[in-house]
Design an enzyme around this catalytic site. Structure first.
Site, mmCIF file in Angstrom:
data_model
loop_
_atom_site.group_PDB
_atom_site.id
_atom_site.type_symbol
_atom_site.label_atom_id
_atom_site.label_comp_id
_atom_site.label_asym_id
_atom_site.label_seq_id
_atom_site.Cartn_x
_atom_site.Cartn_y
_atom_site.Cartn_z
ATOM 1 C CB THR A 241 15.193 -58.565 -28.410
ATOM 2 O OG1 THR A 241 16.806 -57.688 -27.247
ATOM 3 C CG2 THR A 241 14.738 -56.613 -28.727
ATOM 4 N NE ARG B 117 27.135 -52.125 -13.478
ATOM 5 C CZ ARG B 117 27.790 -51.737 -12.266
ATOM 6 N NH1 ARG B 117 28.711 -52.322 -11.845
ATOM 7 N NH2 ARG B 117 27.223 -51.091 -11.195
ATOM 8 C CE LYS C 181 22.213 -52.900 -24.230
ATOM 9 N NZ LYS C 181 22.148 -53.395 -23.288
ATOM 10 C CG ASN D 93 25.677 -54.986 -24.527
ATOM 11 O OD1 ASN D 93 26.829 -54.502 -23.037
ATOM 12 N ND2 ASN D 93 24.624 -55.154 -23.546
ATOM 13 C CB CYS E 132 23.128 -58.620 -22.489
ATOM 14 S SG CYS E 132 21.601 -58.698 -21.326
HETATM 15 C C1 UGA Z 1 26.136 -56.736 -19.579
HETATM 16 C C2 UGA Z 1 26.867 -54.848 -19.273
HETATM 17 O O1 UGA Z 1 27.210 -55.279 -18.326
HETATM 18 C C3 UGA Z 1 25.183 -53.949 -19.404
HETATM 19 O O2 UGA Z 1 25.869 -52.815 -18.866
HETATM 20 C C4 UGA Z 1 24.508 -54.347 -20.027
HETATM 21 O O3 UGA Z 1 23.458 -53.056 -19.897
HETATM 22 C C5 UGA Z 1 23.370 -55.476 -19.858
HETATM 23 O O4 UGA Z 1 24.505 -56.566 -20.410
HETATM 24 C C6 UGA Z 1 22.289 -55.556 -21.022
HETATM 25 O O5 UGA Z 1 22.523 -56.092 -21.689
HETATM 26 O O6 UGA Z 1 21.567 -56.195 -20.309
HETATM 27 P P1 UGA Z 1 24.791 -58.298 -17.430
HETATM 28 O O7 UGA Z 1 24.670 -59.028 -18.022
HETATM 29 O O8 UGA Z 1 24.571 -58.121 -16.188
HETATM 30 O O9 UGA Z 1 24.914 -56.702 -17.974
HETATM 31 O O10 UGA Z 1 26.343 -58.143 -17.408
HETATM 32 P P2 UGA Z 1 28.193 -58.528 -17.144
HETATM 33 O O11 UGA Z 1 28.327 -57.434 -15.102
HETATM 34 O O12 UGA Z 1 28.614 -56.911 -17.728
HETATM 35 O O13 UGA Z 1 28.531 -59.755 -16.558
HETATM 36 C C7 UGA Z 1 28.620 -60.267 -17.886
HETATM 37 C C8 UGA Z 1 29.202 -61.543 -18.218
HETATM 38 O O14 UGA Z 1 30.607 -61.358 -18.023
HETATM 39 C C9 UGA Z 1 29.091 -62.689 -16.604
HETATM 40 O O15 UGA Z 1 29.316 -64.089 -16.735
HETATM 41 C C10 UGA Z 1 30.208 -61.865 -15.749
HETATM 42 O O16 UGA Z 1 30.796 -62.889 -14.953
HETATM 43 C C11 UGA Z 1 31.640 -61.967 -17.208
HETATM 44 N N1 UGA Z 1 32.285 -60.998 -16.757
HETATM 45 C C12 UGA Z 1 32.697 -59.991 -16.561
HETATM 46 C C13 UGA Z 1 33.954 -61.358 -17.088
HETATM 47 O O17 UGA Z 1 33.636 -63.062 -17.173
HETATM 48 N N2 UGA Z 1 34.702 -61.110 -16.397
HETATM 49 C C14 UGA Z 1 35.556 -59.512 -16.439
HETATM 50 O O18 UGA Z 1 36.192 -59.302 -15.924
HETATM 51 C C15 UGA Z 1 33.760 -59.144 -16.729
#
Ligand code: UGA
Length: 439
Positions: free
Chosen positions: A88, A157, A210, A214, A266
C-alpha cells in the site's frame, strides 16, 4: 485436517509470513503476479536481503509445505485462510495510501471463493478499509457469508523480520462476530502457547493500532532529532542527552538515536497516509503534529548536506564526496525513501562528484539513482575523497578508523550522519569532524 494457508503478495511482509507459517508446520501457498519472483522464491531466493530468509525458504521448501504460484484460482481452491500481504505505497502526488493492489486482489480473489474460508488482511491500510472489503466479499464471493474477514496487522522490522514474525510483541486481530477469531487462534496457536499477548478487537481499532504504532515510533525519532537541532544551536550533545533521558523507564532508550532520521517503505508513507485519512474523517487536527514529525525528519537530510558544504568551505562544486551507506537502515538492502540516498542525490545536485558504497544495497540504489557513481568497497569510495559522509550505520562503517580513512582520502573531513563514530578519535586523527546534534 490442519488449516491450509495462502499468502497473497510476496513482498517483504508476504515472503516472510509465508516462510514462517510453513516453518510452523502449515501447508502454505504463496501467490504473486510476478512469475520470476515466484520462481526465485521456489528456488529459495528472496527478492530482497533479509537475514536468514533464504535459508528458511530453502528449508521449508524442501519439506514440500511451502510452494509458490501466480494463480489465484489455485489459491482459492487450496486455502482455508488467505493472508492479503500486498503493498500500500504512497499515491503519487498525494499523502494518501494507494489501495489499488488491495482492491485488485479482493476483486480478483472474491469471485473465486466458492467454499467457506477466512480472508485476513495484513497490509497497512487506512482505517475504514476492512469494513468496505468485508461488505465487498460477501457480495462477490459465491460462498457469500461463508467468507469471513479479519484484520491482522503486522509489526515486523526489516532485518529482524523472521524473529518478529514468530516472536512478536503482540498479535492484534480485528474481527466481526463469527469464527474468524477461533481460526486465527488456531493459526497462531504456537505463538499463543509461547505466551505472546493477543488483542482481539474490531476492524477499525486493529487498523488504527498499526498506523498509530508507526506514528508513535516516527514521533519518537523526530523528537530526539528536534532535540538535536536545539543541541546544534546551543552547543549541547544530543547523544548524551538521549542517554540521560532514556534512563527514565517511561522514556526508554530505544528509538532515541538521533541522526539522519527515518526512511524506508513504512514510517514515512504511513504517517502521511494517517494524516490524509484523519483529514477525510474530520480528525485532521488530531494528527496535524505528524506534519512536524515529517518536516523535522526531512530537515535532518538538508542539515547533513549543510554540514558537508560547510566542511568544504561553503561550496560542493567540484568536490568528491564519499557516501557510506545507501540502504535506509543497516542489515537491509531496502532503499525506499532512504535518507542516505536522498543526501547523496542532494550533494550531486550541488555539483559534487558522489561515490556511494553500501554492503548490500548497491543494486537497488543504482536502479533508483543511476546517475550516482558506485564504488565496490569502502576503500574505493574513500579513495581521493574531499569529504566523507557516514549515512547508514552498518558495522563496517562504524568500525572505520581515522588511520585507515586518512590514508585514502585527499581531505580529512567527515560528517557522521548516524552518530556512531567517536568524535575525539577522529579529531585526534586529524579529521574535521561534524555530527548531527553534537558540538
Ligand atoms: C518499521 C517499524 O519499526 C515496524 O514495527 C513496522 O512493522 C514496519 O515499520 C512496517 O510498518 O512494516 P522498519 O521500516 O523495518 O520497521 O524500520 P525501523 O527499524 O523502524 O527503522 C525505521 C527508520 O528509522 C530507519 O531509517 C532507521 O534508521 C530510523 N531510526 C530508527 C532512527 O533514525 N533512529 C532510531 O532511534 C530508530
Amino acid at each position: 485436517m490442519p488449516l491450509r494457508l495462502t499468502v497473497i503478495g510476496t513482498g517483504y511482509l508476504g515472503a516472510v509470513h509465508a516462510a514462517c507459517m510453513a516453518d510452523l508446520g502449515f501447508e502454505v501457498l504463496g501467490v504473486d503476479r510476478d512469475q520470476s519472483r515466484v520462481e526465485a522464491l521456489a528456488r529459495g531466493e528472496a527478492p530482497f536481503f533479509e537475514p536468514g530468509l533464504n535459508e528458511l525458504l530453502a528449508r521449508t521448501g524442501a519439506t514440500g509445505r511451502l510452494r509458490f504460484t501466480t494463480s489465484l484460482e489455485e489459491a482459492a481452491e487450496f486455502g482455508d485462510v488467505h493472508f492479503i500481504c500486498v503493498g500500500t505505497p504512497q499515491l503519487p502526488g498525494s499523502h494518501a495510501a494507494d489501495l489499488g493492489q488491495v482492491y485488485a486482489t479482493i476483486d480478483a480473489l472474491g469471485p473465486l471463493l466458492t467454499r467457506p474460508c477466512l480472508v485476513v488482511g495484513k497490509s497497512t491500510v487506512p482505517v475504514g478499509t476492512a469494513v468496505t472489503i468485508a461488505e465487498k466479499l460477501v457480495h462477490v464471493a459465491p460462498a457469500g457469508a461463508g467468507v469471513e474477514l479479519a484484520w491482522n496487522p503486522e509489526f515486523l522490522r526489516e532485518g529482524f523480520a523472521i524473529e518478529d514474525t514468530v516472536h512478536p510483541d503482540r498479535l492484534v486481530i480485528g474481527v466481526q462476530a463469527g469464527s474468524a477469531e477461533a481460526t486465527l487462534r488456531e493459526v497462531y496457536a504456537a505463538l499463543l502457547s509461547d505466551g505472546v499477548p493477543i488483542v482481539v478487537t474490531d476492524y477499525a481499532t486493529a487498523e488504527l493500532v498499526k498506523v498509530s504504532a508507526n506514528a508513535f515510533l516516527a514521533t519518537k525519532i523526530s523528537f530526539i532529532n528536534a532535540m538535536a537541532e536545539v543541541c546544534e544551536a546551543s552547543g549541547a550533545d544530543v547523544t548524551v542527552l538521549a542517554q540521560a533521558i532514556g534512563y527514565d523507564e517511561r522514556i526508554g532508550h530505544r528509538f532515541l538515536r538521533a541522526g539522519l532520521g527515518f526512511g524506508g517503505g513504512c514510517l514515512p508513507k504511513d504517517i502521511r497516509a494517517f494524516m490524509a485519512r484523519a483529514d477525510e474523517l474530520g480528525a485532521g487536527d488530531a494528527v496535524a503534529f505528524l506534519n512536524e514529525v515529517d518536516a523535522i525528519n526531512l530537515r535532518r537530510r538538508a542539515r547533513t548536506v549543510d554540514m558537508a558544504r560547510e566542511l568544504c568551505g561553503g561550496s560542493l562544486q567540484g568536490v568528491t564526496a564519499a557516501c557510506l551507506g545507501a540502504a535506509f537502515k543497516p542489515n537491509s538492502d531496502d532503499v525506499r525513501d532512504s535518507p542516505a540516498l536522498s543526501v547523496a542525490a542532494a550533494l550531486q545536485e550541488e555539483g559534487a562528484t558522489v561515490r556511494v558504497y553500501d554492503p548490500k544495497a548497491m543494486g537497488p540504489a543504482a536502479r533508483q539513482f543511476p546517475d550516482l557513481l558506485y564504488a565496490e568497497s569502502v576503500d574505493e569510495a574513500l579513495a581521493a575523497a574531499d569529504v566523507v559522509l557516514l549515512l547508514t550505520e552498518w558495522d563496517e562503517f562504524a568500525q572505520l578508523t581515522p588511520e585507515r580513512a586518512g590514508a585514502l582520502v585527499t581531505q580529512r573531513r567527515i560528517v557522521d550522519g548516524r552518530n556512531v563514530l567517536n568524535p575525539a578519535q577522529w579529531r585526534d586523527g586529524g579529521f574535521a569532524f561534524r555530527a548531527l546534534g553534537r558540538p
